[in-house]
Design a protein around this motif. Structure first.
Motif, PDB file in Angstrom:
ATOM      1  N   THR A  28      42.127  34.434  20.824  1.00 33.17           N
ATOM      2  CA  THR A  28      42.622  33.243  20.367  1.00 33.17           C
ATOM      3  C   THR A  28      42.823  33.798  18.761  1.00 33.17           C
ATOM      4  O   THR A  28      42.113  34.290  17.973  1.00 33.17           O
ATOM      5  N   VAL A  29      44.015  33.127  18.123  1.00 36.67           N
ATOM      6  CA  VAL A  29      44.512  33.368  16.837  1.00 36.67           C
ATOM      7  C   VAL A  29      44.178  32.097  16.101  1.00 36.67           C
ATOM      8  O   VAL A  29      44.827  31.070  16.586  1.00 36.67           O
ATOM      9  N   LEU A  30      43.351  32.134  15.192  1.00 34.03           N
ATOM     10  CA  LEU A  30      43.029  30.824  14.449  1.00 34.03           C
ATOM     11  C   LEU A  30      43.497  30.702  12.867  1.00 34.03           C
ATOM     12  O   LEU A  30      43.322  31.724  12.305  1.00 34.03           O
ATOM     13  N   LEU A  31      44.225  29.860  12.658  1.00 29.32           N
ATOM     14  CA  LEU A  31      44.560  29.359  11.320  1.00 29.32           C
ATOM     15  C   LEU A  31      43.944  28.141  10.896  1.00 29.32           C
ATOM     16  O   LEU A  31      43.827  27.149  11.449  1.00 29.32           O
ATOM     17  N   GLU A  32      42.981  28.691   9.816  1.00 29.65           N
ATOM     18  CA  GLU A  32      42.020  27.303   9.251  1.00 29.65           C
ATOM     19  C   GLU A  32      42.559  26.944   7.941  1.00 29.65           C
ATOM     20  O   GLU A  32      43.266  27.571   7.275  1.00 29.65           O
ATOM     21  N   GLY A  33      42.004  25.626   7.737  1.00 28.21           N
ATOM     22  CA  GLY A  33      42.365  24.775   6.390  1.00 28.21           C
ATOM     23  C   GLY A  33      41.526  25.649   5.425  1.00 28.21           C
ATOM     24  O   GLY A  33      40.537  26.651   5.437  1.00 28.21           O
ATOM     25  N   GLU A  34      41.295  24.872   4.319  1.00 29.25           N
ATOM     26  CA  GLU A  34      40.444  25.277   3.206  1.00 29.25           C
ATOM     27  C   GLU A  34      39.014  24.723   3.062  1.00 29.25           C
ATOM     28  O   GLU A  34      38.068  25.101   2.506  1.00 29.25           O
ATOM     29  N   ILE A  35      38.604  23.936   4.240  1.00 27.22           N
ATOM     30  CA  ILE A  35      37.230  23.178   4.059  1.00 27.22           C
ATOM     31  C   ILE A  35      36.296  24.163   4.538  1.00 27.22           C
ATOM     32  O   ILE A  35      35.110  24.071   4.275  1.00 27.22           O
ATOM     33  N   GLY A  36      36.590  24.958   5.518  1.00 26.92           N
ATOM     34  CA  GLY A  36      35.366  25.874   6.115  1.00 26.92           C
ATOM     35  C   GLY A  36      34.382  25.181   7.142  1.00 26.92           C
ATOM     36  O   GLY A  36      34.774  24.180   7.703  1.00 26.92           O
ATOM     37  N   GLY A  37      33.324  25.691   7.533  1.00 24.20           N
ATOM     38  CA  GLY A  37      32.450  25.347   8.315  1.00 24.20           C
ATOM     39  C   GLY A  37      32.441  25.883   9.909  1.00 24.20           C
ATOM     40  O   GLY A  37      31.556  25.936  10.285  1.00 24.20           O
ATOM     41  N   LEU A  38      33.394  27.285   9.844  1.00 24.48           N
ATOM     42  CA  LEU A  38      33.284  28.059  11.105  1.00 24.48           C
ATOM     43  C   LEU A  38      32.177  28.947  10.931  1.00 24.48           C
ATOM     44  O   LEU A  38      32.093  29.634   9.541  1.00 24.48           O
TER      45      LEU A  38
END
Length: 137
Positions: A28-38
């Motif tokens: 899986t290739v993931l693009l995250e926003g700026e919030i975090g939590g992963l």
């Protein structure tokens, strides 16, 4: 491809938004926003926060990358996941140049479809079926 949107509020801070899981594809290739939590589960069983880095992607290797999402702030969290599946008869194994005495094989070679069936027949999901394919057993 999947767009994940979490609508976090003050009451959800500290709660899991997505429970511990793996992604069933080959990667899986993931693009995250700026919030975090992963958060990823490390080899000691401890959760480690993954801090988003602008302009980068995160790659999970199928059932090897156990992870969850936890609410860290009252703000919308957005991520885009692109899943890559193997051919049903595709062999899953490391490339020979990546394996040496310092980097031994962790798992035996296996057909992708056989692995999916192993998880179903043993009722071992979310990466737990990998334990049956350890190279040292």
């Amino acid at each position: 491809m999947r767009l994940n949107v979490y609508h976090f509020n003050e009451e959800s801070i500290g709660l899991e938004a997505a429970e511990l899981h793996t992604d069933s594809g080959l990667l899986t290739v993931l693009l995250e926003g700026e919030i975090g939590g992963l958060e990823i589960l490390d080899q000691t069983g401890k959760f480690v926060a993954v801090h988003p880095q602008p302009g980068t992607f995160l790659v999970f290797m199928g059932d090897v990358g156990k992870h969850r999402v936890v609410c860290t702030q009252a703000a919308p969290r957005v991520s885009i996941a692109f899943g890559v599946l193997s051919q049903r008869d595709g062999m899953v194994e490391p490339q020979a140049p990546l394996v040496d005495e310092q980097h031994p094989r962790l798992y035996r070679s296996f057909l992708y479809d056989d692995y999916r069936k192993l998880g179903d027949t043993t009722n071992l999901q979310d990466g737990n079926a990998l334990s049956l394919l350890r190279a040292d057993e």
